[in-house]
Design an enzyme around this catalytic site. Structure first.
Site, PDB file in Angstrom:
ATOM      1  N   ALA A 193      34.804   7.105  23.928  1.00  0.00           N
ATOM      2  CA  ALA A 193      33.638   7.083  24.806  1.00  0.00           C
ATOM      3  C   ALA A 193      32.304   7.450  24.173  1.00  0.00           C
ATOM      4  O   ALA A 193      31.254   7.086  24.701  1.00  0.00           O
ATOM      5  CB  ALA A 193      33.883   7.995  26.015  1.00  0.00           C
ATOM      6  N   CYS A 211      31.856  -4.352  18.535  1.00  0.00           N
ATOM      7  CA  CYS A 211      30.533  -4.805  18.124  1.00  0.00           C
ATOM      8  C   CYS A 211      30.646  -5.471  16.758  1.00  0.00           C
ATOM      9  O   CYS A 211      29.879  -5.180  15.845  1.00  0.00           O
ATOM     10  CB  CYS A 211      29.519  -3.667  18.121  1.00  0.00           C
ATOM     11  SG  CYS A 211      29.972  -2.263  17.074  1.00  0.00           S
ATOM     12  N   ARG A 232      31.226  14.322  17.881  1.00  0.00           N
ATOM     13  CA  ARG A 232      30.771  13.285  18.799  1.00  0.00           C
ATOM     14  C   ARG A 232      31.113  13.608  20.254  1.00  0.00           C
ATOM     15  O   ARG A 232      30.397  13.205  21.165  1.00  0.00           O
ATOM     16  CB  ARG A 232      31.356  11.932  18.397  1.00  0.00           C
ATOM     17  CG  ARG A 232      30.683  11.333  17.170  1.00  0.00           C
ATOM     18  CD  ARG A 232      31.448  10.149  16.614  1.00  0.00           C
ATOM     19  NE  ARG A 232      31.632   9.085  17.593  1.00  0.00           N
ATOM     20  CZ  ARG A 232      30.736   8.149  17.883  1.00  0.00           C
ATOM     21  NH1 ARG A 232      29.553   8.172  17.282  1.00  0.00           N
ATOM     22  NH2 ARG A 232      30.999   7.199  18.773  1.00  0.00           N
TER      23      ARG A 232
END
Length: 483
Positions: A116, A236, A144
């Site tokens: 996430a 991505c 993170r």
């Protein structure tokens, strides 16, 4: 920019006659975007305050596939304003905004965002559910995950935050979620234009290594999906090995069925010829930077059959666990928390401060003298590293309860009984930590408000309001948009 030679050799045959246009797109400026969260982008929407005109002047047109997403200039100062700090919007790459739409979360559903950080997709999912679902945002990286928790709190998102491996979560939570998002760690080819360092670090071995890691994560994810639930997979990157070929593998090895995604404007169908030619891959979606204003992205949605049983997935390898040493030391355990502890005191206090619209706040978890909203109700958490079971709402000190910043950002001004409106200059001083005048003769805990946003709390005493804005969140030099 200089593309890696091996990347050119891989992509040029796949794109054929489109290669020159694709290559030329790297000479264009990367697109920045902003997703409006607390305000309404429509004048006829009475449920949220209207978007502030001083902010709308900085927007450069709507993102075609996101109803409340907009482009903004590369040099935009929106991220240095009180509106950003109060969670009015989230600065997000435009193509990434489509992923939450693919999740299509509904109020009341239980949703897991498995990879996430930094939180853009999780906060969008919470918005789409109107904070009326059960959202778990997980991040395995210990640094993170703290950024993830801060962004969720800033955006007022109703979510629990866990810091675990997919394999550990799969063991604890079999067949538990209506939807799971795997925004997979990938080779990042779609980010070359935005982050040239990603291009310099890329190697021709990266796609195969990432694909193996993605399969490990997906084996765990499918175990946690309810029969009939949906798995949303996104990357991505451009190469087929991490996109169409992974989707084909999920159909063949995990028994999932590809679903048709919406025909978002300027997105292209996935390419069956990039895998084994199966037509179902055209139901996935790709954003090519030479065809749309955004960076490269791939999205797929798959459905677990209603007839699927938990035992059918028990033999799957749950992925590699990275915490064995810490677990042997007994670290990384759940925060646990006592449900119902001090509930009467909490409810009496809440009735004087906040008009509570949801049960996760009405019946919180009390852990180490902190009240958290209960976003993990119904999930076993023994042995799971839970950073937060929900929004931190208040601190209990003896018989006294003091509100925390998360409660202010979770609500709207209309939810609080004691509100002090501020103009933009006063809001800037408040977020810097200054005490403000109490000309209204307010008493007790006060929600500070500007432009339809709750900024945080203060404690009103005769003559002034003492600043309770968290010291770690205070900002110097925020920019005024009204001057």
């Amino acid at each position: 920019m200089q593309l890696p030679n091996a990347f050119v050799d891989m992509m040029k045959p796949l794109l054929g006659t489109a290669w020159p246009e694709f290559e030329a797109s790297y000479d264009r400026t990367p697109q920045r975007g902003v997703r409006i969260d607390r305000w309404s982008v429509r004048a006829d929407d009475p449920s949220r305050p209207p978007i502030l005109q001083a902010v709308s002047r900085h927007l450069q047109g709507q993102v075609p596939w996101m109803p409340f997403g907009f482009y903004m200039d590369e040099e935009s100062v929106l991220g240095k304003t009180v509106y950003h700090e109060a969670g009015a919007f989230y600065i997000q790459e435009p193509s990434a905004m489509a992923v939450a739409l693919a999740v299509d979360p509904k109020p009341g559903e239980r949703v897991l965002d498995l990879c996430a950080a930094p939180g853009g997709k999780s906060t969008a999912i919470a918005r789409l559910m109107n904070n009326l679902g059960r959202l778990v945002a997980n991040e395995i990286h210990p640094t993170r995950v703290k950024i993830l928790a801060e962004n969720l709190e800033r955006m007022g998102a109703a979510a629990a935050v866990t810091n675990e491996s997919p394999g550990a979560l799969a063991k604890a939570w079999p067949a538990s979620f209506d939807a799971i998002l795997v925004d997979a760690p990938c080779s990042g080819e779609g980010m070359f234009r935005k982050d040239p360092e990603a291009a310099r670090e890329w190697s021709q071995d990266a796609p195969a290594a990432c694909a193996a890691r993605q399969k490990d994560i997906l084996r765990s994810a499918v175990k946690m999906l309810l029969p009939g639930g949906r798995l949303i997979y996104s990357t991505c990157t451009f190469n087929p090995m991490e996109n169409e070929q992974i989707v084909a593998w999920m159909e063949d090895e995990l028994g999932l069925v590809v679903e048709e995604l919406p025909n978002w404007p300027l997105w292209s169908p996935g390419r069956p010829d990039f895998a084994d030619g199966r037509i179902a891959l055209s139901k996935t979606r790709r954003l090519w930077p030479h065809l749309a204003e955004g960076e490269g992205h791939f999205v797929a949605r798959l459905r677990k059959p209603e007839s699927a049983t938990t035992n059918a997935y028990a033999s799957l390898d749950g992925g590699r666990r990275s915490r064995s040493g810490r677990e042997r030391r007994g670290e990384g355990r759940s925060v646990g928390g006592a449900r119902g502890t001090g509930t009467k005191d909490w409810q009496n206090w809440l009735a004087e401060v906040y008009e509570c619209p949801d049960n996760a706040i009405k019946t919180p978890i009390l852990h180490k003298d902190i009240y958290f909203s209960d976003e993990l109700a119904g999930l076993a958490v023994d042995g799971i590293r839970v950073l937060r079971p929900g929004t931190p709402l208040a601190r209990r000190e003896g018989n006294r309860i003091e509100p925390l910043h998360g409660l202010a950002l979770r609500g709207l001004p209309k939810h609080f009984f004691n509100v002090k409106p501020l103009d933009e200059q006063a809001a800037i001083r408040y977020m810097a930590g200054d005490a403000l005048a109490n000309d209204e003769g307010l008493r007790g805990y006060v929600a500070m408000e500007h432009a339809g946003l709750c900024l945080g709390f203060a404690k009103a005493v005769p003559g002034r309001v003492n600043n309770l804005y968290p010291k770690g969140w205070r900002k110097q030099g925020l920019i005024s948009l009204s001057t």
